[in-house]
Design a protein around this motif. Structure first.
Motif, PDB file in Angstrom:
ATOM      1  N   THR A  16       0.927  -1.104   0.144  1.00 30.12           N
ATOM      2  CA  THR A  16       0.067   0.157   0.043  1.00 30.12           C
ATOM      3  C   THR A  16       0.622   1.164   0.129  1.00 30.12           C
ATOM      4  N   GLN A  17       1.846   1.370   0.821  1.00 32.69           N
ATOM      5  CA  GLN A  17       2.884   2.625   0.732  1.00 32.69           C
ATOM      6  C   GLN A  17       3.539   2.578  -0.497  1.00 32.69           C
ATOM      7  N   ALA A  18       3.740   1.437  -1.156  1.00 31.19           N
ATOM      8  CA  ALA A  18       4.464   1.626  -2.573  1.00 31.19           C
ATOM      9  C   ALA A  18       3.660   2.048  -3.738  1.00 31.19           C
ATOM     10  N   TRP A  19       2.267   1.701  -3.548  1.00 28.74           N
ATOM     11  CA  TRP A  19       1.131   2.192  -4.265  1.00 28.74           C
ATOM     12  C   TRP A  19       0.801   3.688  -4.077  1.00 28.74           C
ATOM     13  N   ARG A  20       1.010   4.070  -2.988  1.00 32.63           N
ATOM     14  CA  ARG A  20       0.744   5.413  -2.510  1.00 32.63           C
ATOM     15  C   ARG A  20       1.812   6.461  -3.168  1.00 32.63           C
ATOM     16  N   ALA A  21       2.860   5.794  -2.791  1.00 32.16           N
ATOM     17  CA  ALA A  21       4.315   6.671  -3.313  1.00 32.16           C
ATOM     18  C   ALA A  21       4.120   6.643  -5.077  1.00 32.16           C
ATOM     19  N   ALA A  27       3.218   7.790 -11.337  1.00 30.99           N
ATOM     20  CA  ALA A  27       3.523   6.851 -11.889  1.00 30.99           C
ATOM     21  C   ALA A  27       2.526   5.741 -12.171  1.00 30.99           C
ATOM     22  N   ALA A  28       2.501   4.838 -13.036  1.00 29.43           N
ATOM     23  CA  ALA A  28       1.798   3.835 -12.892  1.00 29.43           C
ATOM     24  C   ALA A  28       2.271   2.575 -13.403  1.00 29.43           C
ATOM     25  N   VAL A  29       1.660   1.409 -12.981  1.00 27.93           N
ATOM     26  CA  VAL A  29       2.334  -0.088 -13.156  1.00 27.93           C
ATOM     27  C   VAL A  29       1.370  -0.808 -13.801  1.00 27.93           C
TER      28      VAL A  29
END
Length: 86
Positions: A16-21, A27-29
């Protein structure tokens, strides 16, 4: 209902932290499906060695190099024929 372990919760928090960053920096994955042809291109232009197919970091690095080369070629093509890319 299955009880979630502490390790699961820690991974979920990190995800979740990585997604929020990523979201914060815009950025998009995207998932990428790679077939044999793409692996051939990764070996030829991305610098992937034949034995590195199972190494996620090596594949990601080679895919990044291949992506940058492809974008550079597309930009060169667009600049040489601007009327075709409007």
């Amino acid at each position: 209902m299955v009880e979630k372990t502490a390790a699961f919760r820690q991974r979920r928090v990190a995800d979740t932290q990585a997604w929020r960053a990523r979201q914060k920096r815009g950025a998009a994955v995207y998932p990428v499906e790679v077939d044999g042809t793409t692996f051939d291109l990764l070996e030829r232009f991305g610098g992937l060695m034949a034995g590195q197919a199972d190494d996620k970091r090596a594949v990601a690095a080679a895919l990044g190099r291949l992506w940058r080369l492809a974008l550079a070629a597309l930009l060169r093509e667009a600049n040489s024929r601007p009327e075709d890319f409007r």
